[in-house]
Design a protein around this motif. Structure first.
Motif, short mmCIF file in Angstrom:
data_model
loop_
_atom_site.label_atom_id
_atom_site.label_comp_id
_atom_site.label_asym_id
_atom_site.label_seq_id
_atom_site.Cartn_x
_atom_site.Cartn_y
_atom_site.Cartn_z
N UNK A 1 0.84 -1.21 0.00
CA UNK A 1 0.00 0.00 0.00
C UNK A 1 0.87 1.25 0.00
N UNK A 2 1.91 1.24 0.83
CA UNK A 2 2.82 2.39 0.88
C UNK A 2 3.50 2.60 -0.47
N UNK A 3 3.92 1.51 -1.12
CA UNK A 3 4.55 1.63 -2.44
C UNK A 3 3.57 2.22 -3.45
N UNK A 4 2.30 1.80 -3.37
CA UNK A 4 1.30 2.30 -4.31
C UNK A 4 1.13 3.81 -4.18
N UNK A 5 1.33 4.33 -2.97
CA UNK A 5 1.21 5.77 -2.74
C UNK A 5 2.54 6.49 -2.90
N UNK A 6 3.55 5.77 -3.38
CA UNK A 6 4.84 6.41 -3.65
C UNK A 6 5.74 6.55 -2.45
N UNK A 7 5.47 5.81 -1.39
CA UNK A 7 6.30 5.88 -0.18
C UNK A 7 6.89 4.51 0.10
N UNK A 8 8.17 4.50 0.33
CA UNK A 8 8.80 3.24 0.74
C UNK A 8 9.96 3.58 1.65
N UNK A 9 10.00 2.92 2.79
CA UNK A 9 11.11 3.16 3.70
C UNK A 9 12.31 2.32 3.31
N UNK A 10 13.45 2.67 3.83
CA UNK A 10 14.69 1.96 3.51
C UNK A 10 14.81 0.70 4.37
#
Length: 131
Positions: free
Chosen positions: A6-15
Motif C-alpha cells: 500500500x505504501x509503495x502504491x502511494x509512492x512511499x517506501x522506507x529503507x
C-alpha cells in the motif's frame, strides 16, 4: 507485506538494509517454486512417476508461474529502485546498497549503557579497552 505494498502504491517506501517485505516474499516464492519445479522434473524421470498425469500437468504450469513471478520481480525491483533512489539491481550483484541506514556507534552505545547502570569504573575501563 500488504501495508508495504500500500505504501509503495502511494509512492512511499522506507529503507531496508536487506529485502523489503515484498522482496522477502518473492525470495521464498521463487526459491520454493524452483525447488518444487526441480523435484517435479526429477519425479518425471523416475519409473514410478514417468507418466503421472498430475505431475505432467503441474510441471509446465509451475514453470510458467515462475516465469511470471520473475517478471513481476523485475518490475518490483524497478519500481522500488525508483522510489528509494537505490540501484537495487546492482545491490543484488554486489550485496551492497548505495544508501545506508544510520548506525549507532557500538562504543558510544556501550558507554551510555554502562554509565546509566553505574558499573564500577574499573570494570567499565577494562571492558571498553577490549573492544
Amino acid at each position: 507485506m500488504l501495508q508495504h505494498l500500500r505504501n509503495m502504491r502511494h509512492g512511499h517506501e522506507r529503507h531496508y538494509d536487506g529485502h523489503n517485505p515484498a522482496g522477502s516474499a518473492m525470495v521464498f516464492l521463487l526459491l520454493g517454486g524452483l525447488g518444487l519445479q526441480a523435484i517435479l522434473g526429477w519425479l518425471l524421470t523416475t519409473h514410478t512417476f514417468h507418466e503421472n498425469a498430475l505431475i505432467e500437468t503441474v510441471h509446465p504450469i509451475l514453470g510458467n508461474a515462475l516465469l511470471i513471478a520473475a517478471i513481476l520481480h523485475v518490475i518490483g525491483v524497478i519500481i522500488s529502485s525508483k522510489l528509494t533512489k537505490q540501484n537495487l539491481a546492482k545491490a543484488m550483484i554486489t550485496g551492497q546498497k548505495t544508501k545506508k541506514t544510520p548506525r549507532i556507534d557500538s562504543r558510544a552505545a556501550l558507554t551510555a549503557a554502562l554509565s546509566i547502570h553505574a558499573l564500577p569504573p574499573t570494570f567499565a575501563r577494562t571492558y571498553l579497552t577490549t573492544l
